[in-house]
Motif scaffolding. Structure first.
Motif, PDB file in Angstrom:
ATOM      1  N   ASP A 249       4.745  16.742   7.425  1.00 11.38           N
ATOM      2  CA  ASP A 249       4.336  16.894   6.032  1.00 11.38           C
ATOM      3  C   ASP A 249       2.917  17.429   5.928  1.00 11.38           C
ATOM      4  OD1 ASP A 249       6.087  13.850   5.250  1.00 11.38           O
ATOM      5  OD2 ASP A 249       6.779  15.933   5.194  1.00 11.38           O
ATOM      6  N   ALA A 250       1.994  16.845   6.667  1.00 11.96           N
ATOM      7  CA  ALA A 250       0.592  17.230   6.532  1.00 11.96           C
ATOM      8  C   ALA A 250       0.177  18.284   7.535  1.00 11.96           C
ATOM      9  CB  ALA A 250      -0.300  15.995   6.706  1.00 11.96           C
ATOM     10  N   ALA A 251       1.087  18.648   8.467  1.00  2.92           N
ATOM     11  CA  ALA A 251       0.808  19.673   9.470  1.00  2.92           C
ATOM     12  C   ALA A 251      -0.413  19.316  10.300  1.00  2.92           C
ATOM     13  CB  ALA A 251       0.634  21.046   8.826  1.00  2.92           C
ATOM     14  N   VAL A 252      -0.638  18.022  10.530  1.00  5.79           N
ATOM     15  CA  VAL A 252      -1.760  17.582  11.336  1.00  5.79           C
ATOM     16  C   VAL A 252      -1.344  16.287  12.024  1.00  5.79           C
ATOM     17  CG1 VAL A 252      -2.795  16.294   9.429  1.00  5.79           C
ATOM     18  CG2 VAL A 252      -4.221  17.005  11.338  1.00  5.79           C
ATOM     19  N   SER A 253      -1.714  16.128  13.296  1.00  2.00           N
ATOM     20  CA  SER A 253      -1.333  14.947  14.049  1.00  2.00           C
ATOM     21  C   SER A 253      -2.238  13.778  13.680  1.00  2.00           C
ATOM     22  CB  SER A 253      -1.413  15.229  15.550  1.00  2.00           C
ATOM     23  OG  SER A 253      -2.760  15.404  15.929  1.00  2.00           O
ATOM     24  N   VAL A 254      -1.815  12.583  14.047  1.00  2.00           N
ATOM     25  CA  VAL A 254      -2.605  11.380  13.783  1.00  2.00           C
ATOM     26  C   VAL A 254      -3.929  11.451  14.530  1.00  2.00           C
ATOM     27  CG1 VAL A 254      -2.638   8.876  14.022  1.00  2.00           C
ATOM     28  CG2 VAL A 254      -0.515  10.027  13.388  1.00  2.00           C
ATOM     29  N   ARG A 255      -3.886  11.956  15.742  1.00  2.00           N
ATOM     30  CA  ARG A 255      -5.114  12.045  16.544  1.00  2.00           C
ATOM     31  C   ARG A 255      -6.113  13.004  15.900  1.00  2.00           C
ATOM     32  NH1 ARG A 255      -7.094  15.092  20.898  1.00  2.00           N
ATOM     33  NH2 ARG A 255      -8.297  13.881  22.406  1.00  2.00           N
ATOM     34  N   THR A 256      -5.619  14.155  15.441  1.00  2.00           N
ATOM     35  CA  THR A 256      -6.501  15.130  14.801  1.00  2.00           C
ATOM     36  C   THR A 256      -7.085  14.576  13.516  1.00  2.00           C
ATOM     37  OG1 THR A 256      -5.164  16.908  15.731  1.00  2.00           O
ATOM     38  CG2 THR A 256      -6.633  17.482  13.913  1.00  2.00           C
ATOM     39  N   LEU A 257      -6.251  13.866  12.754  1.00  2.00           N
ATOM     40  CA  LEU A 257      -6.726  13.276  11.503  1.00  2.00           C
ATOM     41  C   LEU A 257      -7.838  12.264  11.761  1.00  2.00           C
ATOM     42  CD1 LEU A 257      -6.422  12.830   8.432  1.00  2.00           C
ATOM     43  CD2 LEU A 257      -4.636  11.159   8.960  1.00  2.00           C
ATOM     44  N   GLN A 306     -12.916  11.893   1.226  1.00  2.00           N
ATOM     45  CA  GLN A 306     -12.178  10.629   1.240  1.00  2.00           C
ATOM     46  C   GLN A 306     -10.871  10.754   0.474  1.00  2.00           C
ATOM     47  OE1 GLN A 306     -13.109   7.908   2.994  1.00  2.00           O
ATOM     48  NE2 GLN A 306     -11.068   7.134   2.459  1.00  2.00           N
ATOM     49  N   ALA A 307     -10.912  11.464  -0.660  1.00  2.00           N
ATOM     50  CA  ALA A 307      -9.685  11.665  -1.436  1.00  2.00           C
ATOM     51  C   ALA A 307      -8.664  12.450  -0.637  1.00  2.00           C
ATOM     52  CB  ALA A 307     -10.013  12.378  -2.755  1.00  2.00           C
ATOM     53  N   SER A 308      -9.162  13.485   0.091  1.00  2.00           N
ATOM     54  CA  SER A 308      -8.241  14.263   0.927  1.00  2.00           C
ATOM     55  C   SER A 308      -7.644  13.417   2.031  1.00  2.00           C
ATOM     56  CB  SER A 308      -8.989  15.460   1.515  1.00  2.00           C
ATOM     57  OG  SER A 308      -8.149  16.196   2.372  1.00  2.00           O
ATOM     58  N   ILE A 309      -8.502  12.567   2.622  1.00  2.00           N
ATOM     59  CA  ILE A 309      -8.001  11.696   3.694  1.00  2.00           C
ATOM     60  C   ILE A 309      -6.985  10.701   3.148  1.00  2.00           C
ATOM     61  CG2 ILE A 309      -8.694   9.870   5.301  1.00  2.00           C
ATOM     62  CD1 ILE A 309     -11.314  11.385   5.716  1.00  2.00           C
ATOM     63  N   ASP A 310      -7.256  10.124   1.987  1.00  2.00           N
ATOM     64  CA  ASP A 310      -6.307   9.185   1.381  1.00  2.00           C
ATOM     65  C   ASP A 310      -4.966   9.852   1.101  1.00  2.00           C
ATOM     66  OD1 ASP A 310      -8.264   7.272   1.490  1.00  2.00           O
ATOM     67  OD2 ASP A 310      -8.896   7.516  -0.605  1.00  2.00           O
ATOM     68  N   LYS A 311      -5.029  11.111   0.673  1.00  2.91           N
ATOM     69  CA  LYS A 311      -3.799  11.831   0.389  1.00  2.91           C
ATOM     70  C   LYS A 311      -2.983  12.049   1.656  1.00  2.91           C
ATOM     71  CE  LYS A 311      -2.088  16.045  -1.860  1.00  2.91           C
ATOM     72  NZ  LYS A 311      -2.460  17.285  -2.544  1.00  2.91           N
ATOM     73  N   MET A 312      -3.703  12.436   2.734  1.00  2.00           N
ATOM     74  CA  MET A 312      -2.994  12.648   3.997  1.00  2.00           C
ATOM     75  C   MET A 312      -2.437  11.334   4.535  1.00  2.00           C
ATOM     76  SD  MET A 312      -5.120  15.573   6.071  1.00  2.00           S
ATOM     77  CE  MET A 312      -6.736  14.831   5.851  1.00  2.00           C
ATOM     78  N   GLU A 313      -3.193  10.244   4.380  1.00  2.00           N
ATOM     79  CA  GLU A 313      -2.694   8.957   4.841  1.00  2.00           C
ATOM     80  C   GLU A 313      -1.480   8.515   4.039  1.00  2.00           C
ATOM     81  OE1 GLU A 313      -6.019   6.341   4.576  1.00  2.00           O
ATOM     82  OE2 GLU A 313      -6.690   6.745   6.638  1.00  2.00           O
TER      83      GLU A 313
END
Length: 335
Positions: A249-257, A306-313
């Motif tokens: 969905d986010a096209a990014v791995s947990v490690r990268t995030l 932070q908003a972007s991170i919350d959205k990805m989470e």
């Protein structure tokens, strides 16, 4: 634990599900039938009986807790065990093989082979698939070796049906109750058919279906293929390392995030601490990628980040929830 004391020292708990005889048994057939038998152990009772002088190609499914297996055959070679080579993500299967077998007083050559398979983990290791085949290189049997290894005639055992798994493990089931249970399972899973002749002193001839209808090899093969196809359809997806697999969905791995979040917070908080300590912004060489920012800009950017991170989470949590629901659905279908 239930009580599995046999009514006769050489009696075995036999599955009511027959498998069509074949001289050549491949890994897929062994795996499919062990899966099916393991699934049925919690619902279908086994019946006490004997394996005696089996024919070439015959297959039996038994409940056995280890030790020697008496079947009316004598073997010139000692039985040995080995792990069956795995195919892909298949289960661990162990095989016990005995070669150069013969029926005392009947065979002049030792040509019979017995192989018995069972799961090591994670399924019931006491469910065994026993297969009899023929060796291409028979050896002559000396006359002094023709000694009976069991007492004949074999006794007629009482109709004792015992559950080997599930909540009723070790409990007895009356003959009528066992027939009703098997009929209900046969109605839900037509590939499992009942042989009312199984459980007597000796079982021979082609497999008999529920109600006395014969089953041939081609129909059993088609059933096994259908079971394998269903198993692949409902099998849960292969679990991959979250650090190596991309987020769909986010096209990014947990490690990268996590790494991106750590770097951003580290840079922003370093700037805040430096200004709080010295009262002025730290003077850095101009950089085209990181222009100078005021405290308000830093605060605004931090909030946006932070908003972007919350959205990805949130997306990541939603993906995990859907994945857990799929796994639970797969487990329900398999049970």
């Amino acid at each position: 634990m239930g009580d599995f004391r046999p009514p006769h020292p050489e009696a075995l708990l036999l599955s009511p599900v027959d498998i069509a005889p074949t001289l050549h048994l491949n890994f897929d057939v062994v795996t499919t039938n062990l899966y099916r038998q393991s699934a049925l152990t919690s619902n279908v009772p086994y019946r006490w009986g004997f394996i005696d002088k089996p024919k070439e190609g015959e297959i039996f499914v038994i409940f056995h807790r280890g030790g020697p297996l008496t079947d009316g055959l004598m073997f010139l070679e000692q039985e040995h065990s080995f792990l069956v080579p795995k195919q892909g993500q298949g289960p661990d299967i162990e095989c016990y093989e005995a070669k150069q077998g013969f029926i005392p007083g009947q065979d002049s050559q030792a040509f019979r082979i017995r192989r018995r398979y069972h799961f090591i983990r994670p399924h019931n290791p006491n469910v065994w698939l026993v297969h009899y085949s023929r060796s291409p290189t028979p050896v002559p049997v000396a006359m002094h070796l023709h000694q009976q290894i069991r007492q004949y005639p074999l006794p007629n055992l009482p109709a004792l049906n015992t559950f080997i798994g599930g909540n009723r493990m070790g409990e007895m089931a009356h003959e009528e109750e066992a027939r009703q249970i098997i009929a209900a399972v046969q109605a839900r899973a037509p590939e499992a058919f009942y042989n009312p002749q199984r459980g007597g002193p000796h079982h021979s001839g082609p497999p008999i279906g529920y109600g006395g209808m014969p089953q041939d090899i081609s129909s059993q093969t088609a059933i096994l293929r259908e079971l394998e196809r269903k198993k692949r359809m409902i099998a849960p997806p292969v679990r991959r390392d979250e650090e190596d697999s991309p987020d769909e969905d986010a096209a990014v791995s947990v490690r990268t995030l996590a790494l991106s979040r750590y770097k951003r917070n580290h840079e922003l908080m370093e700037e805040v601490f430096h200004r709080a300590a010295f009262g002025t912004r730290r003077v850095e060489e101009p950089s085209s990628s990181t222009p100078g920012m005021t405290l308000e800009e830093i605060t605004s950017k931090l909030a946006a980040t932070q908003a972007s991170i919350d959205k990805m989470e949130a997306k990541l949590n939603e993906r995990r929830r859907l994945k857990e629901e799929k796994e639970q659905a797969a487990e329900v279908m398999m049970s």
